[in-house]
Write a protein that holds these residues in place. Sequence first.
Motif, PDB file in Angstrom:
ATOM      1  N   ASN A   1       0.849  -1.178   0.000  1.00  0.00           N
ATOM      2  CA  ASN A   1       0.000   0.000   0.000  1.00  0.00           C
ATOM      3  C   ASN A   1       0.890   1.235   0.000  1.00  0.00           C
ATOM      4  O   ASN A   1       2.124   1.125   0.093  1.00  0.00           O
ATOM      5  CB  ASN A   1      -0.975   0.009   1.194  1.00  0.00           C
ATOM      6  CG  ASN A   1      -0.268  -0.155   2.520  1.00  0.00           C
ATOM      7  OD1 ASN A   1       0.683   0.561   2.824  1.00  0.00           O
ATOM      8  ND2 ASN A   1      -0.741  -1.099   3.325  1.00  0.00           N
ATOM      9  N   GLU A   2       0.279   2.398  -0.102  1.00  0.00           N
ATOM     10  CA  GLU A   2       1.052   3.638  -0.213  1.00  0.00           C
ATOM     11  C   GLU A   2       1.932   3.882   0.995  1.00  0.00           C
ATOM     12  O   GLU A   2       3.088   4.304   0.855  1.00  0.00           O
ATOM     13  CB  GLU A   2       0.096   4.827  -0.412  1.00  0.00           C
ATOM     14  CG  GLU A   2       0.824   6.155  -0.627  1.00  0.00           C
ATOM     15  CD  GLU A   2      -0.135   7.301  -0.886  1.00  0.00           C
ATOM     16  OE1 GLU A   2       0.330   8.455  -0.953  1.00  0.00           O
ATOM     17  OE2 GLU A   2      -1.348   7.042  -1.022  1.00  0.00           O
ATOM     18  N   ALA A   3       1.417   3.614   2.193  1.00  0.00           N
ATOM     19  CA  ALA A   3       2.199   3.866   3.410  1.00  0.00           C
ATOM     20  C   ALA A   3       3.448   2.996   3.466  1.00  0.00           C
ATOM     21  O   ALA A   3       4.477   3.408   4.028  1.00  0.00           O
ATOM     22  CB  ALA A   3       1.337   3.616   4.644  1.00  0.00           C
ATOM     23  N   GLN A   4       3.374   1.798   2.883  1.00  0.00           N
ATOM     24  CA  GLN A   4       4.532   0.911   2.896  1.00  0.00           C
ATOM     25  C   GLN A   4       5.576   1.290   1.853  1.00  0.00           C
ATOM     26  O   GLN A   4       6.672   0.716   1.838  1.00  0.00           O
ATOM     27  CB  GLN A   4       4.081  -0.528   2.653  1.00  0.00           C
ATOM     28  CG  GLN A   4       3.274  -1.118   3.795  1.00  0.00           C
ATOM     29  CD  GLN A   4       2.834  -2.543   3.521  1.00  0.00           C
ATOM     30  OE1 GLN A   4       3.304  -3.195   2.576  1.00  0.00           O
ATOM     31  NE2 GLN A   4       1.921  -3.045   4.340  1.00  0.00           N
ATOM     32  N   GLY A   5       5.248   2.253   0.995  1.00  0.00           N
ATOM     33  CA  GLY A   5       6.182   2.707  -0.032  1.00  0.00           C
ATOM     34  C   GLY A   5       7.104   3.790   0.482  1.00  0.00           C
ATOM     35  O   GLY A   5       7.889   3.571   1.414  1.00  0.00           O
ATOM     36  N   GLU A   6       7.028   4.969  -0.104  1.00  0.00           N
ATOM     37  CA  GLU A   6       7.948   6.059   0.243  1.00  0.00           C
ATOM     38  C   GLU A   6       7.941   6.417   1.724  1.00  0.00           C
ATOM     39  O   GLU A   6       9.021   6.591   2.320  1.00  0.00           O
ATOM     40  CB  GLU A   6       7.630   7.286  -0.618  1.00  0.00           C
ATOM     41  CG  GLU A   6       8.655   8.401  -0.491  1.00  0.00           C
ATOM     42  CD  GLU A   6       8.419   9.321   0.701  1.00  0.00           C
ATOM     43  OE1 GLU A   6       9.382   9.984   1.132  1.00  0.00           O
ATOM     44  OE2 GLU A   6       7.266   9.379   1.195  1.00  0.00           O
ATOM     45  N   PRO A   7       6.771   6.515   2.408  1.00  0.00           N
ATOM     46  CA  PRO A   7       6.816   6.874   3.834  1.00  0.00           C
ATOM     47  C   PRO A   7       7.591   5.869   4.681  1.00  0.00           C
ATOM     48  O   PRO A   7       8.430   6.257   5.510  1.00  0.00           O
ATOM     49  CB  PRO A   7       5.338   6.929   4.227  1.00  0.00           C
ATOM     50  CG  PRO A   7       4.624   7.238   2.950  1.00  0.00           C
ATOM     51  CD  PRO A   7       5.382   6.487   1.897  1.00  0.00           C
ATOM     52  N   ALA A   8       7.320   4.588   4.491  1.00  0.00           N
ATOM     53  CA  ALA A   8       8.025   3.579   5.281  1.00  0.00           C
ATOM     54  C   ALA A   8       9.508   3.546   4.934  1.00  0.00           C
ATOM     55  O   ALA A   8      10.362   3.383   5.825  1.00  0.00           O
ATOM     56  CB  ALA A   8       7.399   2.207   5.066  1.00  0.00           C
TER      57      ALA A   8
END
Length: 265
Positions: free
Chosen positions: A176-183
């Motif tokens: 998901n998006e949170a697991q991409g660039e933010p994580a």
Amino acid sequence: MRCRGVVLLVVGLVLSACGDGGGTVASPRPSAGPETSQSRPPAPATTTRQAEAPVVVLDPGHNGGNATALAEINRQVPAGRGRMKPCNTTGTATDAGYPEHAFNLDVARRVGDVLAAQAVRVVYTRESDDGVGPCVDRRAAIGNEALADAVVSIHADGSSAQGSGFHVAYSDPPLNEAQGEPAQRLAGAMLASMAAEFPVADYIGEGGLSGRDDLAGLNLSERPAVLVECGNMRNAREAAAMSTPEGRQRYADAISAGILAYLRR
């Protein structure tokens, strides 16, 4: 996290795998009351977050009662990516018998103290060291329900005595998006702060980072999440540091610095 025994982090190799008033109120250090598999840590509000203070979920891996509740922690739970895995594991220990589950909770409490002093609201996935679990899927759910700005699972490894150093795991490939660039940005901030104080792992990952697709706490997270393996409890030098309050404070200060650096970007 490498665990010896019968995951939470927040890691054969088995990995398991926290304000009101406009950001002016932070949670105190939790009390050490009893916990059982039937009395899970209370979940935060599940819809909207009223406070503007950042929320950080701290996930001390394992638990002190896991070894006496093998049927419970061996129960299969969702692990993400269509997989199932055991609810939790016992964790590892130093050769002298200092257990990982105790190290994880003490470091998490120390991190929580530092963050609370900086007006960060801290939520813990467990608040004592004599309970069972929570299961790895429930640990991820606590972060999701808290709408956490960051989730950090705290562990120590149990590799061969020759291996040393910390590493930071993150979900890869992201689901998901949170697991991409933010994580990945959280992992980078944690890597920088930890590397300023400790050597990077020489036996796993690349340059202190380890992309993983098998850690349930990371796979199931809908918030930026990482798992920090602080070091190797089977390495005599690292075990000595982990076994002292002063050593655990050093780990906590480095983890806190990484979280704060991420939150301030």
